[in-house]
Design a protein around this motif. Structure first.
Motif, PDB file in Angstrom:
ATOM      1  N   SER A 114       0.685  -1.200  -0.063  1.00 47.83           N
ATOM      2  CA  SER A 114       0.034  -0.040   0.006  1.00 47.83           C
ATOM      3  C   SER A 114       0.963   1.203   0.130  1.00 47.83           C
ATOM      4  O   SER A 114       1.955   1.347   0.536  1.00 47.83           O
ATOM      5  N   HIS A 115       0.427   2.338  -0.467  1.00 48.27           N
ATOM      6  CA  HIS A 115       1.000   3.544  -0.713  1.00 48.27           C
ATOM      7  C   HIS A 115       1.630   4.281   0.687  1.00 48.27           C
ATOM      8  O   HIS A 115       2.761   4.638   0.609  1.00 48.27           O
ATOM      9  N   ASP A 116       0.891   3.817   1.772  1.00 50.61           N
ATOM     10  CA  ASP A 116       1.367   4.385   3.007  1.00 50.61           C
ATOM     11  C   ASP A 116       2.318   3.471   3.611  1.00 50.61           C
ATOM     12  O   ASP A 116       2.930   3.954   4.830  1.00 50.61           O
ATOM     13  N   ILE A 131      -4.166  -9.709   2.923  1.00 48.95           N
ATOM     14  CA  ILE A 131      -3.548  -8.403   3.300  1.00 48.95           C
ATOM     15  C   ILE A 131      -3.057  -8.764   4.847  1.00 48.95           C
ATOM     16  O   ILE A 131      -3.583  -9.424   5.648  1.00 48.95           O
ATOM     17  N   SER A 133      -0.894  -6.464   8.081  1.00 47.90           N
ATOM     18  CA  SER A 133      -0.340  -5.107   8.502  1.00 47.90           C
ATOM     19  C   SER A 133       1.216  -5.106   8.857  1.00 47.90           C
ATOM     20  O   SER A 133       1.528  -6.039   9.400  1.00 47.90           O
ATOM     21  N   PHE A 163      -1.609  -0.760  -7.245  1.00 42.06           N
ATOM     22  CA  PHE A 163      -2.433   0.251  -6.390  1.00 42.06           C
ATOM     23  C   PHE A 163      -2.436   1.527  -7.561  1.00 42.06           C
ATOM     24  O   PHE A 163      -1.306   1.859  -8.140  1.00 42.06           O
ATOM     25  N   GLY A 167      -3.450   5.654  -4.478  1.00 44.83           N
ATOM     26  CA  GLY A 167      -3.618   4.567  -3.437  1.00 44.83           C
ATOM     27  C   GLY A 167      -4.962   4.371  -2.910  1.00 44.83           C
ATOM     28  O   GLY A 167      -5.081   3.570  -2.048  1.00 44.83           O
ATOM     29  N   GLN A 168      -5.791   4.894  -3.412  1.00 43.06           N
ATOM     30  CA  GLN A 168      -7.312   4.806  -3.140  1.00 43.06           C
ATOM     31  C   GLN A 168      -7.881   3.400  -3.803  1.00 43.06           C
ATOM     32  O   GLN A 168      -9.068   3.108  -3.238  1.00 43.06           O
ATOM     33  N   ILE A 170      -7.266  -0.484  -5.842  1.00 36.82           N
ATOM     34  CA  ILE A 170      -6.358  -1.830  -6.173  1.00 36.82           C
ATOM     35  C   ILE A 170      -6.857  -2.340  -7.381  1.00 36.82           C
ATOM     36  O   ILE A 170      -8.239  -2.780  -7.294  1.00 36.82           O
ATOM     37  N   PHE A 184      -9.868   0.698  -2.025  1.00 33.63           N
ATOM     38  CA  PHE A 184      -9.000   0.241  -0.910  1.00 33.63           C
ATOM     39  C   PHE A 184      -9.858   0.720   0.383  1.00 33.63           C
ATOM     40  O   PHE A 184      -9.716   2.048   0.527  1.00 33.63           O
ATOM     41  N   PRO A 188      -8.745  -1.920   5.954  1.00 33.91           N
ATOM     42  CA  PRO A 188      -8.779  -3.150   5.308  1.00 33.91           C
ATOM     43  C   PRO A 188      -8.579  -4.524   5.743  1.00 33.91           C
ATOM     44  O   PRO A 188      -8.899  -5.339   4.913  1.00 33.91           O
TER      45      PRO A 188
END
Length: 445
Positions: A114-116, A131, A133, A163, A167-168, A170, A184, A188
């Motif tokens: 993910s972009h972040d 997914i 974290s 993405f 990043g909003q 996928i 996204f 998530p």
């Protein structure tokens, strides 16, 4: 890219286990280059001008099977690898140490960050995207810190995950000609339930995806490559097909009378693009080089810029470029576990320097002109120089790998009788029948 749920082919399974194409990934700022061949990850630090030894402190096992997917994060501070060993590994690129290892129940085909930088997504070959974290103590994370399902394609091999630039969204592609664009979610780990669109129009498997964004308007578009020998441009928010570029035909791999030819022999097997669309490149099976395109943003169309032929002994298997799109990196090679040839562990790298805006010109760099020079080639190829005979072996292995990937993704057609026979031979049917027989015996006792 291997078997689909509901009964993989034995031939598919054995092929995919034996032959895997070499992969290449380039840091967004071109700080480093990574090559994956078999279970090996080779990293070269362009800033430090040195090969990198990976450090694994994650407590998990190392890669033992072929790596099938690699990806840098948007900022380049993270790198992920996944493959046939059902293992996802996440690396911090400042130290190239592994910070997380996650095991899957199935073999893996795609990976994205993910972009972040908070989440890693990976797809298995039964059509499920998972997914997990990276945040320690994340309130949304499970206690076991395992991956959880995010979304799924119904029993279809997922070939690519990307993405959107903001990043909003996928985007995920599969071998059943489908591209799904999913919102996204903010949480998530609870699942992604909102589908933005389906991009439908390809007539064969979708092999690769890339996003581009117009600098003046900020509008983003989706690119897709397919076994139908085309690259498509999409408005992914609406699922509208904007343009189709017949790359196989324009590159001369396919003739004008397509009906008499096997279109899959000119499949698009990889695609990469600079974020601003200044460089769009595609590998077309059967072409000893690469096709360069440009996007006409106002006209919402794709135009062929040029076909770059590298040489008769070069068959690229993977592409990579930086955010600037000034150079296109190409890898050739394949991991063949059934082969004892020394070429089975070798790769060949070539670099194309893009000249002018919108790929107006291109030049294939000599080995001494490649950033990092002989030192880089020695670290990423397996040896600094590849002899002519070995280069021919590499080209043959690359063609086998491309054919294997294509054959695995082409859905086979069966007669009604054959389908019924396969149903009766399925393991789950056998187990159910055995359970029913056992219950019958218990009732008579």
């Amino acid at each position: 890219m291997a078997e689909a749920a509901g009964g993989p082919e034995e031939g598919e399974h054995s092929q995919e286990a034996e032959v895997s194409p070499a992969l290449i990934a380039v840091h967004p700022l071109e700080k480093s280059v990574v090559v994956a061949i078999g279970s090996e990850l080779r990293v070269f630090d362009l800033e430090g001008d040195k090969a990198i030894s990976l450090l694994d402190n994650s407590g998990g096992p190392p890669h033992s099977g072929d790596v099938k997917a690699v990806a840098f994060g948007a900022e380049g501070n993270l790198f992920a690898s996944a493959g046939n060993d059902k293992l996802v590994k996440v690396w911090a690129t400042d130290s190239w140490s592994c910070i997380r290892s996650v095991c899957s129940e199935k073999r893996l085909s795609a990976v994205a960050i993910s972009h972040d930088g908070h989440f890693v997504l990976f797809a298995d070959k039964f059509g499920v995207i998972w997914i997990f974290s990276l945040d320690v103590g994340d309130d949304n994370a499970s206690a076991e810190e395992k991956a959880v399902p995010l979304l799924g394609h119904y029993c279809s091999i997922i070939t690519s995950l990307k993405f959107s630039p903001d990043g909003q969204f996928i985007a995920s592609a599969d071998r059943d000609f489908k591209i799904r664009v999913t919102v996204f979610p903010k949480r998530p780990l609870k699942g992604a339930h909102e589908i933005q669109s389906f991009c439908l129009g390809h007539t064969d498997f979708v092999s690769c995806l890339a996003f581009i964004c117009a600098q003046d308007s900020g509008q983003a578009f989706l690119l897709s490559g397919s076994g139908d020998s085309t690259v498509c441009l999409w408005n992914f928010l609406t699922g509208c097909l904007l343009d189709t570029c017949e790359v196989g035909l324009k590159a001369g791999v396919l003739g004008p009378d397509r009906e008499e030819q096997n279109q899959n022999t000119a499949a698009v097997t990889d695609l990469c693009a600079a974020p601003d669309g200044s460089l769009i490149a595609a590998i077309v099976q059967g072409l000893h080089g690469v096709v360069l395109m440009r996007c006409n943003f106002p006209g919402k169309s794709l135009n062929l810029a040029r076909v770059v032929v590298v040489g008769n002994a070069f068959v690229p298997t993977s592409l990579g470029t930086s955010s600037a799109g000034e150079r296109l990196w190409m890898a050739m090679g394949a991991s063949d576990r059934s082969s004892r040839s020394p070429a089975a562990a070798l790769t060949r790298l070539r670099v194309v320097e893009v000249l002018g805006a919108a790929a107006a010109g291109a030049r294939v760099l000599e080995d001494g002109e490649v950033p990092g020079g002989r030192r880089l080639l020695g670290g990423l190829q397996g040896r600094p120089e590849v002899a002519g005979e070995e280069e021919e072996l590499l080209a043959a292995a690359a063609e086998v790998a491309a054919a294997a990937v294509r054959d695995l993704l082409v859905k086979r057609q069966y007669s009604v009788e054959n389908r019924e026979l396969r149903k009766r031979s399925r393991n789950d049917r056998k187990q159910k029948q055995e359970q029913q027989h056992q219950r019958g015996r218990d009732l008579h006792c």
